[in-house]
Design an enzyme around this catalytic site. Structure first.
Site, PDB file in Angstrom:
ATOM      1  N   ARG A  77       0.851  -1.186   0.000  1.00  0.00           N
ATOM      2  CA  ARG A  77       0.000   0.000   0.000  1.00  0.00           C
ATOM      3  C   ARG A  77       0.888   1.238   0.000  1.00  0.00           C
ATOM      4  O   ARG A  77       1.732   1.411   0.884  1.00  0.00           O
ATOM      5  CB  ARG A  77      -0.908  -0.001   1.232  1.00  0.00           C
ATOM      6  CG  ARG A  77      -1.771   1.241   1.316  1.00  0.00           C
ATOM      7  CD  ARG A  77      -2.540   1.329   2.620  1.00  0.00           C
ATOM      8  NE  ARG A  77      -3.105   2.669   2.749  1.00  0.00           N
ATOM      9  CZ  ARG A  77      -3.228   3.337   3.869  1.00  0.00           C
ATOM     10  NH1 ARG A  77      -2.822   2.805   5.009  1.00  0.00           N
ATOM     11  NH2 ARG A  77      -3.746   4.545   3.881  1.00  0.00           N
ATOM     12  N   HIS A 120      -3.115  10.973   1.098  1.00  0.00           N
ATOM     13  CA  HIS A 120      -2.517  10.707   2.402  1.00  0.00           C
ATOM     14  C   HIS A 120      -1.907  12.016   2.913  1.00  0.00           C
ATOM     15  O   HIS A 120      -0.706  12.100   3.172  1.00  0.00           O
ATOM     16  CB  HIS A 120      -1.478   9.598   2.306  1.00  0.00           C
ATOM     17  CG  HIS A 120      -1.196   8.927   3.615  1.00  0.00           C
ATOM     18  ND1 HIS A 120      -1.252   7.557   3.788  1.00  0.00           N
ATOM     19  CD2 HIS A 120      -0.862   9.432   4.828  1.00  0.00           C
ATOM     20  CE1 HIS A 120      -0.944   7.252   5.045  1.00  0.00           C
ATOM     21  NE2 HIS A 120      -0.701   8.377   5.698  1.00  0.00           N
ATOM     22  N   GLU A 165      -7.543   8.422   6.828  1.00  0.00           N
ATOM     23  CA  GLU A 165      -7.755   9.046   8.132  1.00  0.00           C
ATOM     24  C   GLU A 165      -8.244  10.498   8.069  1.00  0.00           C
ATOM     25  O   GLU A 165      -7.559  11.431   8.483  1.00  0.00           O
ATOM     26  CB  GLU A 165      -6.483   8.960   8.969  1.00  0.00           C
ATOM     27  CG  GLU A 165      -6.025   7.554   9.230  1.00  0.00           C
ATOM     28  CD  GLU A 165      -4.833   7.444  10.160  1.00  0.00           C
ATOM     29  OE1 GLU A 165      -4.531   6.310  10.598  1.00  0.00           O
ATOM     30  OE2 GLU A 165      -4.203   8.490  10.468  1.00  0.00           O
ATOM     31  N   ASN A 290      -7.397   1.463  10.276  1.00  0.00           N
ATOM     32  CA  ASN A 290      -6.070   1.665  10.860  1.00  0.00           C
ATOM     33  C   ASN A 290      -6.215   1.583  12.376  1.00  0.00           C
ATOM     34  O   ASN A 290      -6.887   2.423  12.985  1.00  0.00           O
ATOM     35  CB  ASN A 290      -5.504   3.030  10.481  1.00  0.00           C
ATOM     36  CG  ASN A 290      -5.332   3.207   8.983  1.00  0.00           C
ATOM     37  OD1 ASN A 290      -5.458   2.252   8.216  1.00  0.00           O
ATOM     38  ND2 ASN A 290      -5.033   4.414   8.555  1.00  0.00           N
ATOM     39  N   TYR A 292      -4.098   1.065  16.074  1.00  0.00           N
ATOM     40  CA  TYR A 292      -2.818   1.033  16.781  1.00  0.00           C
ATOM     41  C   TYR A 292      -2.947   0.778  18.277  1.00  0.00           C
ATOM     42  O   TYR A 292      -2.136   0.077  18.865  1.00  0.00           O
ATOM     43  CB  TYR A 292      -2.080   2.370  16.594  1.00  0.00           C
ATOM     44  CG  TYR A 292      -1.587   2.609  15.194  1.00  0.00           C
ATOM     45  CD1 TYR A 292      -0.355   2.130  14.785  1.00  0.00           C
ATOM     46  CD2 TYR A 292      -2.352   3.324  14.272  1.00  0.00           C
ATOM     47  CE1 TYR A 292       0.123   2.357  13.502  1.00  0.00           C
ATOM     48  CE2 TYR A 292      -1.900   3.549  12.984  1.00  0.00           C
ATOM     49  CZ  TYR A 292      -0.656   3.069  12.610  1.00  0.00           C
ATOM     50  OH  TYR A 292      -0.206   3.280  11.322  1.00  0.00           O
ATOM     51  N   GLU A 348      -3.555  -0.326   8.355  1.00  0.00           N
ATOM     52  CA  GLU A 348      -2.390   0.056   9.149  1.00  0.00           C
ATOM     53  C   GLU A 348      -2.480  -0.588  10.526  1.00  0.00           C
ATOM     54  O   GLU A 348      -3.540  -0.594  11.149  1.00  0.00           O
ATOM     55  CB  GLU A 348      -2.271   1.577   9.335  1.00  0.00           C
ATOM     56  CG  GLU A 348      -1.941   2.355   8.073  1.00  0.00           C
ATOM     57  CD  GLU A 348      -1.813   3.849   8.321  1.00  0.00           C
ATOM     58  OE1 GLU A 348      -1.550   4.268   9.483  1.00  0.00           O
ATOM     59  OE2 GLU A 348      -1.978   4.621   7.356  1.00  0.00           O
TER      60      GLU A 348
END
Length: 447
Positions: A77, A120, A165, A290, A292, A348
């Site tokens: 990606r 992005h 995002e 995504n 985390y 992600e």
């Protein structure tokens, strides 16, 4: 961990973004993005660092893609630099198109699925001069750009992500000012969010109208989602703050995208025009998630939002966040139950942590291996529960420019010496490559 639960066509990948790795800031007709400008602002970036050179992927891309092949990646990606394709408004740059075409062709040669992110965060400066995402006219510019890039690569690229995002773009860029364009005007956030979502929906429509019948194409959007908890569950004000944070991170995106409505506090804004919500709800083929960490939310009357994110507990797995792998199961299971999403890519997942280099130049990052392994266990749980997850992308393939942190935070599977640009595969990269290879061998033994 058994990897037999992962589908045979599972997309094992890693991710990057243009500004964070490319460099070549003014080469071959490229003009400034808002990040080029923001990095020149004194105090904006740690150590006054910039992405002017980054890891020089613009020149070293062949070496970098060979590393991706050596890591057994099945997908890669990456993002397109908008001002490299449109250095001026309404003016295309064939040198930019040719650069990414070489990357796409090489990935295909290596049997690595190219996955393109169109935006992005590197909005062209000339569009920020018009007000950026707070100006509805920029929606049309994005659709033009997205359609142009799609037309150039539509026969070669299957997966497309419109935006990465949008919550970060709107909040960190327009409310807190810690990301480009560095604006502190919280009242602009709902408008910026709306224009991002509208540009997504209209771009999907335009791209679909050009979709080749002979090549399968999938178009989606990437959202950052976290496990969210009140800092003190016994305090009503913290519970209220956590609910508000979740509404802003989850509901104001997922509801219009999948249910065709905004939450009640956002559905009557004067910038929302007739037909906008229907355009935003244009069906997507997948959702990129995504994930985390988790966020503990505390009420804060001094913040415009009414809340703040509590500093994470010290841990060896991340220099930035709490270690909470269970959250990837909780978050994705919840949104799939609520919205019945037909395909989910984990676009992600990764961690910044310290590593040690041995005398023979081995880069040992066992914390990262543990981070990946524990999160993949939770992904396996989701698949066993019937959640349609089709890929996992580690962030990031390389150590790179990490936005306001400069080069201080290292997320990569591959270490980069920023002085010499030497690449060294870390132990985590070796571990993931072996895991992917073990999956391939298992398939071959069956077939």
């Amino acid at each position: 961990m058994k990897n037999s639960v992962f589908p045979n066509n599972f997309l094992w990948g890693a991710a990057t973004s243009a500004y964070q790795i490319e460099g070549g800031a003014s080469l071959d007709n490229k003009t400034d993005s808002i990040w080029d400008v923001f990095c020149r602002k004194k105090g904006a970036i740690a150590n006054e660092e910039t992405g002017d050179i980054a890891i020089d992927h613009y020149h070293l891309w062949e070496q970098d893609l060979k590393i991706a092949k050596d890591l057994n990646l099945k997908a890669y990606r990456f993002s397109i630099s908008w001002p490299r394709i449109f250095p001026e408004r309404k003016k295309q740059n064939m040198k930019g198109i040719e650069f990414y075409e070489k990357i796409i062709d090489t990935l295909i040669q290596y049997k690595i699925e190219p996955i393109i992110t169109l935006f992005h965060w590197d909005l062209p400066k000339y569009l920020q001069d018009l007000g950026g995402w707070a100006n509805r006219d920029v929606v049309e510019d994005f659709v033009e750009y997205a359609t142009y890039v799609f037309d150039k690569y539509k026969g070669k690229v299957k997966y497309w992500i419109t935006h990465n995002e949008p919550w970060v773009v709107a909040n960190l860029g327009y409310a807190y000012g810690v990301h480009a364009p560095g604006i502190i005007s919280p009242e602009l956030v709902p408008k910026v969010n709306h224009h991002l979502l509208l540009s997504h929906g209209l771009a999907v429509q335009s791209m679909r109208s050009m979709q080749p019948s002979q090549v399968e194409t999938k178009i989606g959007i990437g959202l950052n989602l976290a496990a969210i908890f009140p800092a003190n569950s016994q305090l009503e004000k913290d519970r209220t703050a956590a609910n508000k944070f979740k509404l802003e991170m989850y509901d104001q995106y997922l509801q219009p995208l999948f249910k065709g409505k905004y939450p009640p506090n956002l559905d009557n804004k004067d910038f929302i025009r007739a037909g906008d919500i229907e355009d935003i709800k244009t069906p997507v083929d997948f959702l990129g998630v995504n994930y985390y960490t988790k966020h503990n939310i505390q009420s804060d009357s001094n913040s415009y939002s009414g809340y703040k994110v509590v500093e994470p507990s010290p841990n060896s797995f991340s220099s930035m966040w709490d270690f909470y792998p269970e959250g990837i199961f909780e978050v994705i299971n919840e949104i799939h139950s609520e919205y019945t999403i037909k395909e989910i890519l984990i676009t992600e997942n990764g961690t910044a942590c310290n590593h040690k280099t041995s005398a023979n130049e081995e880069v040992n990052d066992n914390q990262r291996i543990k981070y990946i392994e524990e999160h993949l266990k939770q992904v396996a749980r989701l698949i066993c529960e019937g959640v349609p997850i089709s890929g996992y992308f580690y962030w990031s393939l390389f150590d790179n420019f990490e936005w306001a942190f400069g080069y201080d935070k290292r997320f990569g599977l591959v270490s980069v010496d920023y002085l010499t640009q030497k690449r060294t595969i870390k132990k985590s990269g070796e571990w993931l490559a072996q895991f992917i290879e073990s999956k391939r061998r298992k398939i071959n033994s069956v077939t």
